[in-house]
Design an enzyme around this catalytic site. Structure first.
Site: not given
Length: 830
Positions: A421, A497
């Site tokens: 991220e 995720e």
């Protein structure tokens, strides 16, 4: 289920000299920043005596002033900074820690090479030997070593380490101190370089396998290099010998043919060993052993292949802490975690978001667990004020290189993740760091894939970041997998995720509402939060960007080209109590297993979908709900059986089945709608059997499982518990070795042995005999009692105690709560 850990057998250690490794366990420690603490003759008598691994912050009191962060979390949809507490666990990890230890050296030792190895030091380590500055390493998660030979003298030597953690350094609890092992490695001056072997298996057939060795040797002179390959039982199956001349550094390569190889696989994690011996004038002067596995991996458009068999990732993300024990790495506690994950059906781990302790990968090798080794959570653009972005330009190449050199012989490692991220997504990676890091990996290892976890899918796709790595990871994007494949047909990807729904063990909120409102982007518009910090537990409460496991299952089933998923997370962890910052929580809510290692209801959901060897029949809620008497509640059953029937005090609520949808109704119509927040009752019914309107009555609830022919094949029940009668203390293992950590489950039960789920009183703990008290916890994210003091409030009738063994013999543990008490002396230290 049995878990077989294949031992590495070194039959030759008793007759051949090896590189000598000595663990440095006994240290002196202080939090005070003494200016002269690096000096050899500094007086440290008043410092604390500690044993490594050591996490000094986890022993202190929780206080939400420790980690107030003024920050804007883009992932949560924030457009301006907010004050957040508990984000790093509300523990005082910020500050300075000094460590000192004595190390005896002989005159003959100084004729060798002596290296000081750290598996991880949190953080900004500066190392001194006898008052001399040796070196430093800022990144707290990386392994590093220094040659300290020139700084040593015969007799006593002093090693000193200064560590410093800064405020706003992390997004979760990082730990503090020498939390992984520290060792001294002694070798001949001519020796195999540390992390200087690379074993690969480029060609594998049923009849034979080619094993390739790339080897780096440091030293001088003419030598004979002998390489031998051993089976797990210690039998030599290949051997080579080569004469070489070394002038500082020498690189050599060897190929070996292994007949009828035993492959490393998930269910059969066979491990070989390659032993390198260096001889001068016929005398062995150095040996170096490299465990490895023979296996093939392929990354295709339709999926990941292990040994030419398509394998779907049934994975979880894992942070590095052990809950109440903090970040201090204890191998037996990681084994405990992995056994629980294997029981749930997990076949793969993503280490988030940093390199793990090296023993963690050893355990993945031994237990047959695939692993993604991840380097960074930040690049040049930071997420927190003093995060890795401050170090990136100077240290990223070195840190990434060392991670790969250390870990590239592990057969469990299948991908190298260069980031998670990362904020560069939002600026189209202006400095092309994706290519920079990807190229570093490829200079060191081309046998595995590169990857990264992207939460801004469209930015990563449009900028080319997602296609620069070999296999892209996408976080929380189940609604657009089909659109990614449609727009980028040659992209290989997986769900790095997934999830984001919240739960705590045996806590339920009624009525149960499924809120499906979304923003234009797809995040949950309304997420119901409760002031006590305990969510609804029907997978109907989530963070704005999160959703239930059912939604991910449906998307994975529909899009069979996705490599699989990694749930956020396998275990709850210290820090990131999203979205319950205002509830004064200090740990996460996401996982199917709570922070102390006890199963939540959704553990059995994943088990019913993932574990192909276990029959599952589990339902909730528990059956002690006095406030709901006469009211309707939903009852949910996770099962592998075809059908199930619910009885309440003998009354049937009917036989029901799961109601799977052929095409998930939540799939986005365009790729721009990245988020998939929330869940619906229909999504729940696709992966669980649900009785919606059950009138709660105290007594007994029974669920019976049936096969396709209607034959009864299983049964489970829950009963309304009576008054607390006794305390049950159960050790998770029957024996352990000296120095290891053991775990006890404490439960308050009624006279029939039923768990008293409404019991939340405090208990006092005493440990004697062959162990000392280490920590305790109860799985409640809002519980802020000191983790290292021997008392704990039970949470819904249960708590967990950690003890550390220090002698041989029996461990005595006693617990007292109000008028209840109990003692257990069954656990023996060998």
């Amino acid at each position: 289920m049995k878990y077989i850990i294949y031992p590495i057998v070194f039959l030759w250690l008793s007759i051949l000299p090896a590189q000598e490794i000595e663990l440095l366990k006994n240290w002196k420690f202080t939090n005070y920043d003494y200016g002269g603490a690096f000096q050899k003759d500094f007086n440290d008598e008043n410092w604390d005596s500690v044993t490594i691994p050591h996490d000094w912050a986890v022993k202190e009191d929780f206080n939400f002033t420790h980690d107030i962060q003024l920050t804007m979390v883009i992932q949560d949809g924030e457009t301006k900074p907010k004050y957040r507490t508990g984000r790093t666990g509300a523990l005082p990890y910020v500050g300075i820690g000094w460590y000192r230890t004595n190390y005896e050296v002989s005159a003959s030792d100084l004729e060798q090479k002596v290296q000081l190895m750290f598996d991880g030091a949190m953080s900004n380590a500066k190392v001194y030997v006898n008052g001399n500055y040796v070196g430093e390493r800022p990144f707290g998660y990386i392994s590093f070593y220094f040659d300290i030979t020139k700084h040593l003298t015969p007799g006593n030597n002093v090693i000193a380490v200064r560590l410093e953690n800064f405020s706003s350094q992390s997004r979760w609890y990082p730990g503090a101190g020498l939390y992984r092992k520290v060792s001294v490695v002694k070798t001949n001056k001519t020796h195999v370089k540390t992390w200087g072997t690379f074993v690969s298996t480029p060609v594998i057939t049923k009849k034979s396998a080619t094993v390739n060795l790339d080897l780096e040797i440091l030293g001088e002179g003419n030598c004979t290099v002998v390489n031998e390959v051993f089976t797990p039982q210690g039998v030599i199956v290949a051997k080579s010998s080569k004469e070489i001349k070394i002038d500082g550094e020498q690189k050599i390569s060897e190929d070996f043919k292994i007949k009828k190889p035993k492959l490393w696989d998930i269910k059969t994690p066979h491990l070989y060993n390659l032993k390198t011996s260096i001889l001068k004038e016929g005398k062995i002067i150095d040996t170096y052993t490299t465990p490895f596995g023979i296996r093939s991996i392929r990354f295709e458009l339709d999926g990941f292949y292990l040994n030419d068999r398509k394998v779907r990732f049934k994975g979880v993300n894992m942070h590095h802490d052990f809950g109440p024990v903090g970040a201090a790495f204890h191998k037996e506690l990681f084994v405990r975690q992995m056994k629980k994950m294997k029981e749930m059906g997990v076949n793969s781990i993503r280490f988030s978001h940093n390199p793990p302790a090296p023993e963690a990968l050893d355990i993945c090798d031994e237990m047959g667990i695939l692993a993604i080794d991840e380097a960074f959570d930040e690049w040049q653009i930071g997420k927190v004020l003093n995060g890795y972005s401050k170090q990136f330009d100077l240290w990223a190449k070195k840190d990434l290189t060392d991670m790969i050199l250390r870990d590239r012989n592990h057969p469990s490692v299948i991908m190298w993740s260069i980031g998670n991220e990362i904020m560069e997504q939002y600026q189209k990676d202006p400095n092309d760091i994706t290519s920079y890091l990807n190229d570093i990996v490829k200079t060191l290892d081309t046998t595995r894939a590169t990857t990264a976890g992207f939460n801004s899918a469209n930015n990563a796709l449009q900028s080319g970041m997602a296609s620069t790595v070999d296999v892209a990871g996408f976080n929380y994007k189940p609604g657009i997998y089909h659109k990614i494949r449609e727009h980028y047909p040659n992209l290989k990807f997986y769900a790095s995720e997934t999830g984001g729904s919240l739960s705590t063990r045996n806590s339920y909120k009624f009525p149960v509402n499924f809120d499906t409102a979304q923003t234009k982007r797809g995040t949950s518009l309304n997420t119901e939060l409760y002031p006590d910090g305990q969510p609804g537990n029907y997978e109907n409460t989530n963070v704005p960007w999160g959703y239930s496991p059912y939604k991910e299952f449906a998307s994975q089933d529909y899009n069979d080209f996705v490599y699989g998923e990694f749930v956020w997370t396998g275990y709850d962890y210290l820090g990131e109590p999203s979205p319950y910052h205002t509830a004064k929580s200090r740990s996460s809510y996401f996982a199917p297993v709570d922070m102390v290692g006890m199963e939540k209801d959704k553990f059995y959901l994943y088990q019913s979908e993932w574990n192909e060897e276990e029959e599952v029949l589990h339902f909730y809620p528990h059956w002690t709900l006095p406030e709901m008497k006469g009211k309707e509640i939903p009852v949910v059953c996770y099962t592998t059986y075809e059908k199930a029937e619910l009885f309440v005090n003998g009354k049937s609520y009917g036989i029901k089945t799961k109601q799977k949808q052929e095409v998930p109704e939540f799939l986005a119509e365009n790729i721009e709608k990245e988020a998939s927040g929330g869940t619906t009752l229909a999504q729940l019914k696709a992966y669980a059997i649900v009785w919606e309107n059950v009138v709660y009555e105290p007594g007994e609830a029974v669920v019976v499982g049936y096969d396709k022919k209607g034959k009864k094949v299983g049964q489970t029940k829950r009963v309304t518990s009576g008054e607390p009668h006794s305390i049950k203390i159960e050790s998770e293992v029957p024996t352990l070795n000296k120095g290891e950590v053991a775990v006890y489950i404490v439960s308050v039960v009624d006279k029939e042995g039923n768990l008293c789920v409404l019991y939340n009183e405090n208990m006092h703990i005493e440990v004697n005999g062959a162990a000392t008290f280490l920590a305790s916890g109860n799985g409640d994210p809002t519980n802020v009692q000191n983790l290292s003091k021997p008392e704990r409030r039970l949470f819904n009738g249960q708590a967990v105690i950690f003890v550390k063994s220090n002698n041989e013999g029996a461990i005595g543990i006693s617990v007292k709560s109000k008028n209840l008490n109990s003692t257990n002396t069954s656990l023996i230290v060998k």
